[in-house]
Design an enzyme around this catalytic site. Structure first.
Site: not given
Ligand SMILES: Cc1cc2nc3c(=O)[nH]c(=O)nc-3n(C[C@H](O)[C@H](O)[C@H](O)COP(=O)(O)OP(=O)(O)OC[C@H]3O[C@@H](n4cnc5c(N)ncnc54)[C@H](O)[C@@H]3O)c2cc1C
Length: 604
Positions: A410
């Site tokens: 979220e």
């Molecule tokens: C169990 C699980 C269920 C999920 N369910 C869904 C789902 O149903 N539908 C769906 O669409 N997604 C889903 N997700 C995805 C989830 O919303 C994303 O994992 C999340 O938004 C983070 O994206 P990412 O994993 O690519 O991390 P990244 O965006 O790569 O982030 C990695 C780190 O960098 C930080 N970061 C990234 N950008 C910035 C910035 N601009 N400034 C500062 N810090 C930053 C983040 O805070 C994090 O600490 C799910 C994830 C999990 C693990």
């Protein structure tokens, strides 16, 4: 806007406005109907979820689906859905309440429930056409079909609008062909309706589609294997691949390029609901932990008698109390805003969208604060169990692992921290919240001579209210000066924004608890609220420390010389206690009540 309600609080306004305790909704204000709903959800959670926790821990995805079906039969999946589409059409507070109590059994079911009712169903109820709603929502509301939300991609997580999935219009203009790869999709293993975001040509923004999935006729959709996760082990999480998946044009949600807006608005609701989903988990963890501590003897003494353990019980309880106070305060503000919009002639759909959007700042605050509270609660709960805490046989191990995800999905907590302040500043630029006038007044106050009068603090919370009003000045001083200094470049200064956000979060949470306790002390008597008063004071005491640390960090990052000295003096002045609370005594007061109750003692 209705004459009657023109003074109704707006989102983000808490930071500049004094709120009266009579104006906030508290869990003690639940109607009889809401209490009945709560009890029936609790009963369902105990019977269907908690009783089966061992199976849930063994990646029994079929069980998750089965219990989701049962929840659907009882109407729990349709609480937020209009009656017209076979839902219960409950108010926002009631939908929060169901989410709160249904989510505590374990994180697997909580995630499946949240993904289905929130991001899986809501984009259609909020943005769908009448035909789309009639076609899809009744099955979703009753659990005949399940929904999933496909936004994230391998290369597009926090930067959600950067997805590479494409949607190409067919030559006859009747359908789109979707190609791409989605990742981390909750409920993917059993969902039949996917909300999919894809880009048309080289549009700036993505577009939302409703995509049906039938495993006997997959239409180019394939699923990856189940992900092996740290926690929420029975929540289905898979990749979803779209290979020339044909979707009729009438399945586009809202307008071309409108997907990013849908995604963001769905997340606003998702965030506050996620906070709700982390409430009863805290209550249950506290209940288990205190029960264990009352029974477990070391040195011939129940460990709950030890000060070090009492400290944990008290802190966990105070944080849970504050979480609950803030979540239901915001929920009622949203409900009232929705009602106001409807009274002004908006459809329920428009009213709900705008109502939640109005309080997007609070939604982000709650997401961050409550997801961190539940994690700390699980961590301390595990510690109270000692070695048993580390064992799969005791409930803490799974609770600890399950809590971790709440800080990630979220919108990560980093992103939500940035959003909370970013959105507030935007509201100020739009003229919805006047930050600049009070920020300038704080600037002038800093130049003046402070008053050395000793105020009359004889009334309940007089000192705490005075302190909270000053803490707001700390935020205005830091955020106001930073906004002036950096203007539109402010968003480049993430560490500063994060520090400001931490201040904002603590103020909202502490104030929410104070207002709830004050309201209840007035109507039920102070004596009956001893532990709640102590919880409020304890939280505020901790909040002041967090605020001092973050304010200093923010100020030294952008101010120098006299300006820096003056602002640091301001921090000292605005965070000063005239009479320090005895925090050890506060903790002991809370711990005794929890020990005696042998469970989380507030809110039924
Ligand atoms: C169990 C699980 C269920 C999920 N369910 C869904 C789902 O149903 N539908 C769906 O669409 N997604 C889903 N997700 C995805 C989830 O919303 C994303 O994992 C999340 O938004 C983070 O994206 P990412 O994993 O690519 O991390 P990244 O965006 O790569 O982030 C990695 C780190 O960098 C930080 N970061 C990234 N950008 C910035 C910035 N601009 N400034 C500062 N810090 C930053 C983040 O805070 C994090 O600490 C799910 C994830 C999990 C693990």
């Amino acid at each position: 806007m209705s004459e009657l309600n023109k003074d109704m609080i707006r989102g983000g306004q808490f930071i500049v406005k004094e709120t009266k305790c009579e104006e906030v909704f508290t869990p003690e204000d639940f109607s009889e109907e809401q209490k009945m709903m709560r009890d029936s959800v609790k009963e369902f959670t105990d019977r269907e979820i908690v009783a089966n926790n061992a199976r849930f821990e063994k990646k029994d995805y079929a069980l998750t689906e089965e219990v989701m079906k049962k929840a659907g039969e009882l109407g729990f999946l349709g609480v937020a859905v209009p009656e017209k589409y076979d839902g219960m059409q409950m108010g926002f507070v009631s939908t929060m309440l169901v989410c709160d109590y249904i989510s505590s059994g374990n994180g697997s079911f909580s995630t499946a429930f949240g993904a289905h009712t929130g991001i899986g169903t809501m984009p259609i109820t909020l943005y769908g056409t009448e035909e789309q709603k009639k076609k899809y929502v009744p099955a979703l509301a009753t659990g005949q079909k399940f929904g999933a939300y496909c936004l994230t991609e391998p290369g597009a997580g926090s930067d959600a609008n950067s997805g590479k999935t494409t949607a190409e219009l067919s030559a006859d203009g009747k359908s789109y062909k979707i190609n791409g790869q989605k990742m981390w999709i909750s409920n993917a293993g059993f969902a039949e309706i996917f909300i999919v975001f894809a880009r048309i040509e080289d549009d700036k923004n993505i577009t939302g589609f409703i995509v049906e999935y039938d495993k006997d006729n997959p239409n180019g959709i394939t699923l990856g294997e189940e992900e092996h996760k740290l926690g929420i082990r029975s929540s289905s999480t898979r990749q979803v691949f779209f290979n020339d998946t044909v979707v009729p044009v009438e399945n586009m949600l809202s307008v071309r390029g409108g997907g990013f807006k849908i995604a963001m608005n769905a997340l606003n609701v998702g965030r506050i609901k996620l906070a709700a989903a982390c409430l009863d988990s805290q209550r249950r963890i506290i209940g288990n932990a205190v029960d264990y501590a009352n029974q477990r003897k070391q040195f011939k003494t129940p460990i709950s008698e030890f000060g070090a353990i009492k400290k944990k019980i008290a802190e966990m309880t105070a944080n849970a109390y504050v979480s609950e106070s803030a979540a239901y305060r915001a929920a009622k503000n949203i409900e009232d805003r929705i009602a106001l919009r409807e009274a002004d002639g908006n459809t329920h759909q428009e009213a709900e969208l705008k109502g939640v959007e109005e309080f997007a700042v609070e939604c982000s605050i709650l997401k961050v604060a409550v997801s961190e509270n539940v994690q700390n609660c699980a961590d301390e709960g595990l510690q109270m169990y000692g070695g048993m805490g580390f064992s799969e046989e005791a409930p803490m191990e799974a609770a600890w692992r399950d809590a971790r995800i709440a800080r990630i999905y979220e919108g990560t907590n980093e992103i939500n921290r940035l959003l909370a302040v970013g959105m507030l500043v935007k509201k100020a630029f739009k003229g919805h919240v006047d930050l600049m006038t009070p920020a300038m007044a704080v600037g002038e106050e800093l130049m003046g001579i402070p008053s050395f009068d000793t105020p009359d603090f004889s009334e309940l919370f007089a000192e705490e209210k005075d302190l909270l009003a000053r803490l707001k000045k700390v935020f205005l001083m830091v955020a106001g000066s930073a906004a002036q200094k950096f203007g539109t470049e402010l968003e480049q200064h993430q560490q500063l924004l994060t520090a400001a956000s931490n201040i904002l979060i603590e103020i909202y949470m502490a104030e929410s608890a104070l207002l709830r306790t004050e309201k209840n002390a007035k109507r039920f008597g102070e004596e009956s609220q001893k532990a709640q008063i102590a919880s409020t004071r304890l939280y505020l005491y901790n909040a002041v420390d967090t605020i001092i640390k973050n304010a200093k960090e923010g100020i030294v990052s952008f101010a120098e010389g006299d300006e820096q000295r003056m602002m640091l003096m301001g921090v000292k002045r605005f965070t000063k206690y005239h009479n320090f609370p005895n925090v050890v005594e506060l903790r002991n007061t809370i711990a005794e009540v929890v020990k005696e109750a042998n469970k989380y003692p507030f809110n039924g």
